[in-house]
Design a protein around this motif. Structure first.
Motif, PDB file in Angstrom:
ATOM      1  N   THR A  58       0.913  -1.217   0.127  1.00  0.00           N
ATOM      2  CA  THR A  58      -0.012   0.071   0.021  1.00  0.00           C
ATOM      3  C   THR A  58       0.765   1.330   0.009  1.00  0.00           C
ATOM      4  OG1 THR A  58      -1.818  -1.358   1.099  1.00  0.00           O
ATOM      5  CG2 THR A  58      -2.032   1.122   1.149  1.00  0.00           C
ATOM      6  N   MET A  61       2.339   1.819  -3.344  1.00  0.00           N
ATOM      7  CA  MET A  61       1.425   2.152  -4.587  1.00  0.00           C
ATOM      8  C   MET A  61       0.920   3.732  -4.093  1.00  0.00           C
ATOM      9  SD  MET A  61      -0.698  -1.050  -5.677  1.00  0.00           S
ATOM     10  CE  MET A  61      -1.174  -1.561  -4.067  1.00  0.00           C
ATOM     11  N   LEU A  72      -4.876   5.915  -1.855  1.00  0.00           N
ATOM     12  CA  LEU A  72      -4.649   4.517  -2.466  1.00  0.00           C
ATOM     13  C   LEU A  72      -5.363   3.650  -1.423  1.00  0.00           C
ATOM     14  CD1 LEU A  72      -3.242   1.775  -2.298  1.00  0.00           C
ATOM     15  CD2 LEU A  72      -3.790   2.352  -4.612  1.00  0.00           C
ATOM     16  N   VAL A 152      -0.458  -8.303  -6.672  1.00  0.00           N
ATOM     17  CA  VAL A 152      -0.573  -6.680  -7.174  1.00  0.00           C
ATOM     18  C   VAL A 152       0.278  -6.730  -8.561  1.00  0.00           C
ATOM     19  CG1 VAL A 152       0.662  -4.493  -6.554  1.00  0.00           C
ATOM     20  CG2 VAL A 152      -0.489  -5.925  -4.811  1.00  0.00           C
ATOM     21  N   PHE A 156      -1.117  -4.695 -11.833  1.00  0.00           N
ATOM     22  CA  PHE A 156      -0.471  -3.863 -12.812  1.00  0.00           C
ATOM     23  C   PHE A 156      -0.513  -4.430 -14.440  1.00  0.00           C
ATOM     24  CE2 PHE A 156       1.038  -1.496  -9.045  1.00  0.00           C
ATOM     25  CZ  PHE A 156       0.718  -0.386  -9.346  1.00  0.00           C
ATOM     26  N   THR A 164       5.616  -4.195 -13.855  1.00  0.00           N
ATOM     27  CA  THR A 164       5.962  -4.080 -12.602  1.00  0.00           C
ATOM     28  C   THR A 164       6.748  -5.257 -11.947  1.00  0.00           C
ATOM     29  OG1 THR A 164       4.061  -2.577 -12.516  1.00  0.00           O
ATOM     30  CG2 THR A 164       5.051  -3.294 -10.243  1.00  0.00           C
ATOM     31  N   GLN A 185       8.881  -0.097 -12.134  1.00  0.00           N
ATOM     32  CA  GLN A 185       7.819  -0.084 -13.375  1.00  0.00           C
ATOM     33  C   GLN A 185       8.365   0.583 -14.623  1.00  0.00           C
ATOM     34  OE1 GLN A 185       4.505   2.348 -11.986  1.00  0.00           O
ATOM     35  NE2 GLN A 185       3.460   0.285 -11.451  1.00  0.00           N
TER      36      GLN A 185
END
Length: 298
Positions: A58, A61, A72, A152, A156, A164, A185
């Motif tokens: 978290t 991101m 987020l 996650v 992406f 990612t 990324q």
């Protein structure tokens, strides 16, 4: 730069870009803030580990957000797993999170559980709320893979079409827990009729950056005496240019207040509020994030 071995580099975000590779990244370590969040509930070891990873993700991101008050939120919903619900969010450097579960499911004292056992056939929802425009963007993917980090990465790839790579490290002892994360990324590119480089997982620029991130060891990532800037330098010092941007200092950020719960309860019909209240006309409300109890007069 010399670093004292007694000095730690936790509870902060670091951003960086590698212009020649069209890549960006975020790095984070959580120390005291993580312990503060985890202390709100007596979580089994497996859930402490899961929530620690979720909070790192978290923060990583959330570090991609650009505007003040942008938020987020990551939510994992279980269907037939040991945990019922996981919720974490990030806003302006503030983190919060919790896992809803039935303690009876962990009566055997199991210290670990894989993603499938924890969440069954659940799903992961990631939501970006943009304060300036009021717009909300959400992507939902199955909870598949070996870890939340893998889920996650899948988000992406599917929802954002952005290659990612994520690395996480979690360590704990009888007194504290530490968690760290590293995300890189490839920038979106080629939107004007050219090939969209960000859907090419074999692009040489991305491959190089990804491979270097994969080489990051658990010990390096979790070494609290190693500045995050030095960590990035170790990986990418051969690049012509690496731009580093200090991010937010991180803090526990539960936003529960008596006024907030009064506002929420005011939306219920009077008959429903009467059923919620005790004999003294008081409605007791617990905050799931921090375990504080509020007595609201109906």
């Amino acid at each position: 730069m010399e670093t004292s071995h007694s000095q730690t580099f936790s509870d902060r975000l670091l951003g960086f870009t590698i212009p020649d590779r069209d890549c960006r990244g975020r790095a984070v370590r959580l120390g005291p803030v993580l312990d503060e969040i985890l202390s709100a509930h007596d979580y089994p070891v497996a859930l402490r580990h899961c929530l620690s990873e979720a909070l790192v993700l978290t923060a990583l991101m959330g570090g991609l957000l650009k505007g003040e008050d942008d938020q987020l939120t990551m939510q994992a919903q279980s269907e037939g797993g040991l945990a019922n619900l996981l919720v974490c969010d990030y806003r302006n450097g503030e983190l919060r999170g919790y896992i809803e579960h039935d303690p009876a499911h962990f009566a055997d004292g199991g210290a670990s559980a894989n993603l499938e056992k924890l969440f069954g056939t659940g799903h992961l929802a990631i939501t970006f709320d943009i304060a300036k425009t009021g717009k909300r963007y959400q992507g939902i993917v199955p909870l598949e893979g070996e870890s939340l980090s893998a889920a996650v990465e899948n988000y992406f790839a599917q929802s954002e079409q952005v290659p990612t790579r994520i690395r996480t490290a979690i360590s704990s002892d009888s007194t504290r827990t530490m968690a760290a994360g590293f995300l890189v990324q490839h920038f979106p590119d080629g939107e004007e009729g050219r090939e969209r480089l960000h859907v090419r997982l074999d692009h040489p620029e991305w491959e190089h950056v990804s491979i270097m991130a994969e080489s990051l060891s658990h010990d390096e990532l979790s070494d609290e005496t190693l500045p995050l800037e030095d960590l990035v330098w170790r990986l990418y010092h051969e690049e012509r240019e690496v731009r580093v941007t200090p991010g937010h200092a991180l803090a526990k950020g539960c936003r529960c207040t008596e006024a907030h719960f009064e506002d929420v309860l005011a939306r219920f019909p009077k008959e429903d509020r009467r059923e919620m209240a005790n004999d003294d006309g008081i409605i007791l409300v617990d905050c799931a994030f921090c375990s504080k109890a509020f007595a609201i007069q109906d």
